[in-house]
Each structure stands twice: as C-alpha cells, then as structure tokens.
Design an enzyme around this catalytic site. Structure first.
Site, PDB file in Angstrom:
ATOM      1  N   ARG A  21       0.252   3.176   5.868  1.00  0.00           N
ATOM      2  CA  ARG A  21      -0.207   1.889   6.413  1.00  0.00           C
ATOM      3  C   ARG A  21       0.050   1.783   7.910  1.00  0.00           C
ATOM      4  O   ARG A  21      -0.835   1.377   8.658  1.00  0.00           O
ATOM      5  CB  ARG A  21       0.448   0.713   5.683  1.00  0.00           C
ATOM      6  CG  ARG A  21      -0.108   0.479   4.301  1.00  0.00           C
ATOM      7  CD  ARG A  21       0.576  -0.686   3.637  1.00  0.00           C
ATOM      8  NE  ARG A  21       2.022  -0.416   3.555  1.00  0.00           N
ATOM      9  CZ  ARG A  21       2.932  -1.340   3.328  1.00  0.00           C
ATOM     10  NH1 ARG A  21       2.602  -2.602   3.164  1.00  0.00           N
ATOM     11  NH2 ARG A  21       4.210  -1.012   3.244  1.00  0.00           N
ATOM     12  N   ASN A  39      -0.935  -1.677   0.773  1.00  0.00           N
ATOM     13  CA  ASN A  39      -0.691  -0.901  -0.441  1.00  0.00           C
ATOM     14  C   ASN A  39      -1.175  -1.728  -1.622  1.00  0.00           C
ATOM     15  O   ASN A  39      -1.124  -2.958  -1.589  1.00  0.00           O
ATOM     16  CB  ASN A  39       0.807  -0.629  -0.630  1.00  0.00           C
ATOM     17  CG  ASN A  39       1.327   0.475   0.262  1.00  0.00           C
ATOM     18  OD1 ASN A  39       0.564   1.267   0.800  1.00  0.00           O
ATOM     19  ND2 ASN A  39       2.636   0.534   0.406  1.00  0.00           N
TER      20      ASN A  39
END
Length: 94
Positions: A21, A39
């Site tokens: 991320r 996520n």
C-alpha cells in the site's frame, strides 16, 4: 479531459505485509494520479487510479511487479468512476 481514465485494480498474491500500500501511494503520487489503495480482508489489495490514460496504464503495469518483497499472482482491472478525492490516499482495510 478526453485523455483521462479511471480503473479499479485488485492485486492478488503475497501483497499484504510487504509494504504494497505505501509503495502504491508513492508510485501513484509520482505519476500525478488521484485515487486510493487499501488492503482487503480476503488478502488482496484494491486500488482506484485516475488521471491521464498513459499514467494510469503505467501504474497498472507497475502493480504487476509491486514492491521488492511482494509476489504478485494476478492483477484484475475494471473501469471505475472518477474518485471524489484530492490526491492519492491510503485507506483502512476493508
């Protein structure tokens, strides 16, 4: 804005716990894209990228490699609506 596009991307494989991320945020911002990354509870990473078509396509290709410790198994891409965010952000797990 004829040369802009937005896509929803779902990345599978070993993509959580490997800085995916944060890497995505850096990569997207460096390309001047807007959108978000998070996520998912199923172990995938989901993102929306929007901006100049060439930059979006380049970001999708970068997602196929990911950061150093990621092991990308697949990248699913679908058209998306243009996100209503300023810049590119990391979101909480969904």
């Amino acid at each position: 804005m004829n040369d802009t596009k937005a896509v929803n991307v779902t990345v599978s494989g070993k993509v959580q716990g490997v800085w995916y991320r944060a890497w995505t945020v850096e990569e997207a911002r460096s390309r001047g894209l807007v959108g978000w990354v998070r996520n998912r509870n199923d172990g995938t990473v989901e993102a929306v990228f929007a901006g100049p078509a060439g930059q979006v396509d380049d970001m999708v290709e970068a997602c196929r490699r990911g950061p150093k410790h990621a092991r990308v198994a697949g990248v699913a891409v679908a058209p998306a609506g243009y996100p209503s965010v300023d810049g590119f952000e990391q979101r909480a797990t969904y």
